[in-house]
Write a protein that holds these residues in place. Structure first.
Motif, PDB file in Angstrom:
ATOM      1  N   SER A   1      14.279  -2.947   2.531  1.00 43.74           N
ATOM      2  CA  SER A   1      14.130  -2.054   3.339  1.00 43.74           C
ATOM      3  C   SER A   1      12.763  -2.086   4.226  1.00 43.74           C
ATOM      4  O   SER A   1      12.657  -2.419   5.513  1.00 43.74           O
ATOM      5  N   SER A   2      11.718  -1.971   3.478  1.00 44.44           N
ATOM      6  CA  SER A   2      10.467  -2.033   4.211  1.00 44.44           C
ATOM      7  C   SER A   2       9.587  -2.930   3.631  1.00 44.44           C
ATOM      8  O   SER A   2       8.374  -3.147   4.281  1.00 44.44           O
ATOM      9  N   GLY A   3      10.279  -4.075   2.990  1.00 46.29           N
ATOM     10  CA  GLY A   3       9.085  -5.022   2.937  1.00 46.29           C
ATOM     11  C   GLY A   3       7.889  -4.754   2.173  1.00 46.29           C
ATOM     12  O   GLY A   3       7.585  -4.190   1.131  1.00 46.29           O
ATOM     13  N   GLY A   4       6.853  -5.625   2.834  1.00 48.04           N
ATOM     14  CA  GLY A   4       5.432  -5.404   2.204  1.00 48.04           C
ATOM     15  C   GLY A   4       4.828  -4.129   3.370  1.00 48.04           C
ATOM     16  O   GLY A   4       3.446  -4.330   3.248  1.00 48.04           O
ATOM     17  N   SER A   5       5.307  -3.047   3.585  1.00 50.48           N
ATOM     18  CA  SER A   5       4.717  -2.128   4.322  1.00 50.48           C
ATOM     19  C   SER A   5       3.410  -1.354   3.578  1.00 50.48           C
ATOM     20  O   SER A   5       2.492  -1.171   4.050  1.00 50.48           O
ATOM     21  N   ALA A   6       3.579  -1.556   2.205  1.00 44.61           N
ATOM     22  CA  ALA A   6       2.382  -0.897   1.526  1.00 44.61           C
ATOM     23  C   ALA A   6       1.021  -1.665   1.836  1.00 44.61           C
ATOM     24  O   ALA A   6      -0.035  -1.591   1.978  1.00 44.61           O
ATOM     25  N   SER A   7       1.307  -3.155   1.652  1.00 44.72           N
ATOM     26  CA  SER A   7       0.460  -4.240   1.871  1.00 44.72           C
ATOM     27  C   SER A   7      -0.077  -4.197   3.550  1.00 44.72           C
ATOM     28  O   SER A   7      -1.380  -4.191   3.944  1.00 44.72           O
ATOM     29  N   LEU A   8       0.777  -4.042   4.330  1.00 45.82           N
ATOM     30  CA  LEU A   8       0.370  -3.969   5.771  1.00 45.82           C
ATOM     31  C   LEU A   8      -0.580  -2.827   5.844  1.00 45.82           C
ATOM     32  O   LEU A   8      -1.499  -3.012   6.632  1.00 45.82           O
ATOM     33  N   THR A   9      -0.331  -1.744   5.343  1.00 44.53           N
ATOM     34  CA  THR A   9      -1.144  -0.260   5.523  1.00 44.53           C
ATOM     35  C   THR A   9      -2.459  -0.782   4.852  1.00 44.53           C
ATOM     36  O   THR A   9      -3.370  -0.361   5.591  1.00 44.53           O
ATOM     37  N   GLU A  10      -2.507  -1.514   3.586  1.00 45.43           N
ATOM     38  CA  GLU A  10      -3.803  -1.783   2.957  1.00 45.43           C
ATOM     39  C   GLU A  10      -4.688  -2.681   4.181  1.00 45.43           C
ATOM     40  O   GLU A  10      -5.858  -2.583   4.542  1.00 45.43           O
ATOM     41  N   GLN A  11      -4.007  -3.632   4.706  1.00 42.20           N
ATOM     42  CA  GLN A  11      -4.798  -4.762   5.669  1.00 42.20           C
ATOM     43  C   GLN A  11      -5.022  -3.844   7.039  1.00 42.20           C
ATOM     44  O   GLN A  11      -6.106  -4.317   7.432  1.00 42.20           O
ATOM     45  N   SER A  12      -4.264  -3.005   7.158  1.00 43.43           N
ATOM     46  CA  SER A  12      -4.692  -2.283   8.634  1.00 43.43           C
ATOM     47  C   SER A  12      -6.062  -1.379   8.417  1.00 43.43           C
ATOM     48  O   SER A  12      -6.868  -1.410   9.188  1.00 43.43           O
ATOM     49  N   VAL A  13      -6.139  -0.994   6.851  1.00 43.93           N
ATOM     50  CA  VAL A  13      -7.198  -0.206   6.678  1.00 43.93           C
ATOM     51  C   VAL A  13      -8.683  -1.056   6.618  1.00 43.93           C
ATOM     52  O   VAL A  13      -9.467  -0.704   7.088  1.00 43.93           O
ATOM     53  N   ALA A  14      -8.130  -2.124   6.080  1.00 44.21           N
ATOM     54  CA  ALA A  14      -9.405  -3.196   6.010  1.00 44.21           C
ATOM     55  C   ALA A  14     -10.077  -3.531   7.302  1.00 44.21           C
ATOM     56  O   ALA A  14     -11.034  -3.634   7.465  1.00 44.21           O
ATOM     57  N   LEU A  15      -8.904  -3.753   8.069  1.00 44.80           N
ATOM     58  CA  LEU A  15      -9.401  -4.315   9.658  1.00 44.80           C
ATOM     59  C   LEU A  15     -10.112  -2.969  10.011  1.00 44.80           C
ATOM     60  O   LEU A  15     -11.130  -3.343  10.823  1.00 44.80           O
TER      61      LEU A  15
ATOM     62  N   THR B   1      15.166  -5.627  -3.130  1.00 42.04           N
ATOM     63  CA  THR B   1      13.976  -5.272  -3.763  1.00 42.04           C
ATOM     64  C   THR B   1      13.214  -4.374  -3.077  1.00 42.04           C
ATOM     65  O   THR B   1      13.430  -4.210  -1.926  1.00 42.04           O
ATOM     66  N   GLU B   2      12.517  -3.519  -3.519  1.00 36.85           N
ATOM     67  CA  GLU B   2      11.512  -2.340  -2.619  1.00 36.85           C
ATOM     68  C   GLU B   2      10.549  -2.091  -3.525  1.00 36.85           C
ATOM     69  O   GLU B   2      10.682  -1.581  -4.546  1.00 36.85           O
ATOM     70  N   SER B   3       9.301  -1.945  -2.926  1.00 45.66           N
ATOM     71  CA  SER B   3       8.097  -1.256  -3.403  1.00 45.66           C
ATOM     72  C   SER B   3       7.445  -0.210  -2.374  1.00 45.66           C
ATOM     73  O   SER B   3       7.035  -0.950  -1.483  1.00 45.66           O
ATOM     74  N   ILE B   4       7.722   0.840  -2.161  1.00 40.85           N
ATOM     75  CA  ILE B   4       7.365   1.576  -1.174  1.00 40.85           C
ATOM     76  C   ILE B   4       6.917   2.876  -1.636  1.00 40.85           C
ATOM     77  O   ILE B   4       6.548   3.972  -0.853  1.00 40.85           O
ATOM     78  N   VAL B   5       6.126   2.940  -2.672  1.00 42.23           N
ATOM     79  CA  VAL B   5       5.618   4.279  -3.303  1.00 42.23           C
ATOM     80  C   VAL B   5       4.249   4.121  -2.961  1.00 42.23           C
ATOM     81  O   VAL B   5       3.371   3.493  -3.629  1.00 42.23           O
ATOM     82  N   PHE B   6       3.807   4.656  -1.700  1.00 44.75           N
ATOM     83  CA  PHE B   6       2.201   4.593  -1.237  1.00 44.75           C
ATOM     84  C   PHE B   6       2.337   5.681  -0.058  1.00 44.75           C
ATOM     85  O   PHE B   6       3.352   6.254   0.398  1.00 44.75           O
TER      86      PHE B   6
END
Lengths: 129, 409
Positions: B106-120, B189-194
């Motif tokens: 459903s959300s793919g790597g939205s957790a990583s996208l958020t991390e990258q946004s913060v880093a940027l 698959t899903e990893s969305i706990v963030f």
């Protein structure tokens, strides 16, 4: 036998899961199966943790861990010297920078050449599509 | 059914109840939720979830490529490996040109996208990961499975929110039926706990809130009168599908058969199910027709059962309308939480196990369904009963309804 910078060992084992036994001074990124994406990631971690700009994947790939260690130690020394003599060491610590290649959609662009090394990255693994 | 019979010959799971199929099954049958406070959610309005625990994912993945994989990719790869081994197949020797990989999220790597946004934002472009895109895009589970398993047939990542897993299994079934592959690895698959995701569920009103002193493990109560929203989960389930004839020819005994699939779209509202439930009901009817069953043939319903007021009311009404003979109903989200894109695949996997073992797991945290729901919920203890035909419901945000008909082998 030269020592390996502890950060190199730490990053290779923790992030890239390279077995410690393979991390020897004469090993190269190629021999450790680090493709260009992995090397680029390695460079970011070095920059983020040590503050040293080592964004040259071609020389990083070809260099031995002993040579990368020497570069990191040199960069740190140079930076310390730069801090001590502000404004003097304009290009100190950038001897590693060679040809920085970026692969986009199968084409290769030479981004910067700061030293005389004109080696290109022969393995287009990484950013491809 | 018009096409060839499709066998499920392998099953792999990694869920909050366990890091493989057997431990997940035992955990779900115990009917106790592992929901707990999650340090990464500290400070959020909801700081608890059901999470995958007790496994070093990178060590389990092995090799030197885990750095480029998001948590959702690792889940999928581990589940796929278990499924392939369970099917008695070996990627080193199979004809990879005939192997398809269909893994939804459903959300793919939205957790990583958020991390990258913060880093940027905080430290600039040089602080972002060169693998940032790979850690984010939803097709990477399918792609990494294909890479690791030399599967060069068709591959894709269906995305239908909470029904992505059922959609993936349905698409894989079609690839087999139309001869586009001989083996399909399919699931989700899903990893969305963030924090960003849980905050979004809270703000949309979908998440269960905990009062002071509330035990998070007791909050997800599908079909209960005091149900108060979903609890977030994560995980993956992957199945190996083959045409039954091919499976039997190589001596593989199916775990179950995928007898039919049906999909419809509410075309009504992004989060609210159509109040009549008529479009979701049509997905059930399509699946039953596809399987060649009458509704009276259905002996068990593995419900979507999210524990939200709206879903459970609409679904309970649908179940009592379509299956007036009151087959036993379970809702695994009481134990696992809502594993979002992976939920449909996990629940289909649990339905397969119900058919195999003749056991229907109980709904966690439920004494009895709300009085207005005329359905037969399994509570407290697993129901031991031979089941030959079962359905698994999935209804996603966006109105994506997907239903599987699964048959005892």
């Amino acid at each position: 036998m030269s020592e390996i910078h502890p950060k190199i060992t730490e990053v290779l084992t923790a992030t890239f899961k390279v077995p410690a036994a393979e991390i020897i001074p004469e090993a190269t990124m190629d021999s450790l199966e680090m493709d260009s994406l992995a090397v680029a990631e390695f460079a970011v971690i070095i920059k983020e943790t040590l503050g040293i700009d080592a964004d040259s994947d071609s020389l990083l790939k070809g260099a031995t861990l002993a040579e990368i260690t020497a570069f990191l130690d040199g960069a740190r020394t140079a930076r310390t010297a730069r801090t001590a003599h502000a404004g003097h060491a304009a290009h100190a610590g950038h001897t590693l920078r060679a040809v920085h290649t970026v692969h986009v959609a199968g084409t290769t662009h030479a981004v910067s050449t700061a030293s005389g090394v004109s080696e290109t990255n022969e393995a287009p693994v990484g950013v491809g599509r | 059914m018009t096409g060839p019979a499709i066998a499920i010959t392998g099953l792999g799971m990694i869920t909050p109840a366990g890091n493989d199929t057997d431990s997940t099954w035992h955990g779900v049958c115990e009917g106790v939720s592992p929901a707990h406070r999650v340090p990464e959610l500290s400070g959020c309005a909801v700081d608890f979830a059901c999470t995958v625990e007790g496994i070093d994912l990178d060590a389990a993945i092995g090799g030197r490529t885990a750095f480029r994989m998001g948590r959702y990719v690792k889940f999928a790869l581990l589940a796929a490996r278990e499924a392939v081994a369970d099917a008695g197949l070996d990627p080193a020797s199979w004809d990879g040109t005939r192997v398809a990989v269909v893994v939804g999220t459903s959300s793919g790597g939205s957790a990583s996208l958020t991390e990258q946004s913060v880093a940027l934002d905080r430290r600039g472009p040089e602080a972002t990961s060169p693998s940032g895109i790979l850690l984010t895009i939803p097709n990477m589970p399918a792609a990494e499975i294909a890479i690791k398993m030399r599967a060069t047939g068709p591959s894709m990542a269906p995305c239908t929110a909470c029904s992505s897993g059922v959609t993936a299994l349905s698409v894989a079934r079609d690839l087999l039926s139309t001869g586009q592959c001989d083996i399909a690895l399919a699931g989700a698959t899903e990893s969305i706990v963030f924090p960003v995701a849980i905050t979004g569920f809270v703000r949309s009103g979908a998440a269960a809130l905990a009062g002071p002193g509330d035990d998070p493990a007791l909050l997800c109560r599908p079909f209960a009168s005091d149900r108060a929203g979903l609890v977030l989960g994560e995980g993956a389930a992957i199945m190996v599908l083959e045409r039954e004839q091919d499976a039997r020819a190589r001596g593989a005994g199916p775990r179950a058969l995928l007898a039919g699939a049906g999909a419809t779209t509410d075309a009504h509202h992004p989060t609210s199910p159509h109040p009549s439930g008529a479009v979701a009901q049509r997905a059930v009817e399509v699946a039953l027709r596809d399987a060649g069953w009458q509704s009276g043939d259905v002996e068990h319903v593995n419900a979507h059962g999210t524990s939200t007021p709206l879903n459970d009311a609409t679904e309970a009404a649908l179940i009592s309308r379509v299956y007036p003979h009151r087959p036993p109903v379970t809702a695994p989200k009481g134990v696992l939480g809502h594993c979002m894109g992976a939920a449909g695949a996990i629940e289909a996997g649990l339905t397969v196990l119900t058919l195999q073992h003749g056991v229907v797991p109980p709904i966690a945290n439920l004494d009895a369904p709300a009085v207005e729901f005329d359905i037969d919920c399994v509570t407290k203890q697993p129901l031991r009963q031979r089941i030959d035909r079962a359905v698994s419901h999935s209804f996603g945000f966006g109105g994506h309804n997907a239903v599987l008909a699964l048959q005892r082998a």
